[in-house]
Design a protein around this motif. Structure first.
Motif, short mmCIF file in Angstrom:
data_model
loop_
_atom_site.label_atom_id
_atom_site.label_comp_id
_atom_site.label_asym_id
_atom_site.label_seq_id
_atom_site.Cartn_x
_atom_site.Cartn_y
_atom_site.Cartn_z
N LEU A 208 -23.84 -4.58 45.53
CA LEU A 208 -24.24 -4.45 44.13
C LEU A 208 -22.99 -4.24 43.29
N ILE A 234 -25.22 -8.93 44.08
CA ILE A 234 -26.13 -8.74 42.94
C ILE A 234 -25.37 -8.11 41.79
N VAL A 236 -25.49 -5.97 38.88
CA VAL A 236 -26.36 -4.96 38.30
C VAL A 236 -26.06 -4.75 36.82
N ARG A 304 -32.70 2.10 42.12
CA ARG A 304 -33.77 1.11 42.24
C ARG A 304 -33.23 -0.22 42.76
N ALA A 305 -32.06 -0.61 42.31
CA ALA A 305 -31.46 -1.87 42.78
C ALA A 305 -31.14 -1.80 44.27
N GLN A 308 -34.45 -2.08 46.21
CA GLN A 308 -34.96 -3.45 46.20
C GLN A 308 -34.15 -4.36 47.11
N ALA A 309 -32.82 -4.19 47.11
CA ALA A 309 -31.97 -5.01 47.97
C ALA A 309 -32.26 -4.74 49.45
#
Length: 337
Positions: A208, A234, A236, A304-305, A308-309
């Motif tokens: 992230l 990702i 963020v 939260r990221a 989810q990952a």
């Protein structure tokens, strides 16, 4: 100002050398001499709000933005100086007319021109977005003064310059890549596995990427996507679209990016990732720093990221994201339809 120790109101002459003449105790900041107009009570109040009254540990960099935010909105063109110069120029000019002294008339005219310059600077917002004290100086000089007076940093504030490096053998499968030391320390303290340099990345789990919403940050996120083939990367944020033109998001203005960076930004505009207005804003050196994101909100978004990952990684490991394998096979995992 109010003495932070005895709560007595003090005139400037009653507080020489940052010492209260009524209780005799030292204090750290005097609003008359501090670049941000700080006093100790305001620092304590802002630190308490930033840390949610001690429920969340924040860093010196985050405290700097919270304290500098008000001044970042202000122009460096002082209307008070303009008013004083207008008054002076008018008086001198009238005296010059009455006595016929050309030097006095010229002096009055110069004062009025200088006043006009202050007014124009204020209207055009000259200096807006430029910190009155740089973040590095605040952390190393201002907070050093605070520690001398009180023996420690404000309650709930971490010293991000001396924080230990990344934990060895961390169990987290998802790594957060963040080059901002203050935010890396903040997230590390909250239990997340954070690295501040790309060379520190290990394993093959998701990455992230956190970055400022400025020209360098936008391009760093793009670089990270192509730097780790085979890994899920990702972005963020902070996304430019989340802060550009948003009144509550008070930006900071740094150096203008170089020609090569501007070219890359324009290519992002051509692809539709950035608008023309956003590119122009970034070209002028504007941006929004990670340390400006409210700490509780930043922690919630990153947590939260990460969740989810890792959920997607678990699903991929059992074939959930690739099921069904063959056309026509509608049997769910475990034999259920």
């Amino acid at each position: 100002m109010i003495c932070p120790h005895c709560a007595q109101s003090l005139l400037l002459k009653e507080r020489p050398g940052n010492r209260c003449s009524k209780c005799g105790r030292l204090y750290a900041f005097d609003p008359k001499t501090n670049p941000l107009g700080l006093n100790d009570l305001r620092v304590v109040r802002i630190a308490s709000a930033l840390t949610d009254r001690g429920q969340l540990s924040c860093t010196a960099g985050q405290l700097w933005y919270a304290l500098a935010r008000r001044s970042l909105r202000e122009s460096h063109g002082k209307l008070g100086c303009a008013v004083a110069l207008i008054f002076l120029g008018t008086v001198v000019g009238i005296l010059g007319l009455g006595t016929g002294v050309g030097i006095a008339q010229a002096g009055g005219l110069l004062a009025l021109l200088a006043a006009a310059g202050f007014v124009v600077a204020h209207v055009m917002g000259v200096g807006r977005g430029k910190p009155r004290i740089e973040r590095s100086s605040f952390c190393t000089v201002s907070l050093a003064r605070w520690q001398i007076v009180y023996g420690s940093l404000p309650s709930g504030i971490l010293d991000d310059a001396r924080y230990p490096p990344r934990r060895e053998g961390a169990a987290q499968r998802t790594l957060v890549l963040c080059r901002d030391r203050s935010i890396a320390v903040f997230l590390h303290n909250a239990g997340l596995d954070v690295v501040s340099e790309p060379s520190q990345l290990s394993g093959d789990g998701p990455v992230l990427v956190l970055h400022d919403a400025d020209a360098a940050g936008v391009l760093f996120a793009h670089w990270a996507r192509g730097a780790y083939p085979g890994r899920v990367v990702i972005d963020v944020g902070v996304p430019v679209g989340a802060v550009f033109g948003v009144r509550k998001a008070v930006p900071v203005r740094g150096e203008r990016p170089g020609a090569d960076v501007v070219t890359s930004l324009k290519s992002l505009a051509a692809s539709g990732e950035l608008s023309a207005g956003q590119v122009k804003w970034l070209e002028r050196g504007w941006g929004f720093p990670l340390v400006g994101v409210p700490p509780a909100k930043l922690l919630a978004v990153v947590t939260r990221a990460v969740q989810q990952a890792e959920a997607r990684q678990d699903a991929a490991a059992v074939g959930f994201l690739t099921w069904p394998d063959q056309p026509g096979d509608q049997t769910a995992p475990g034999g259920r339809r």
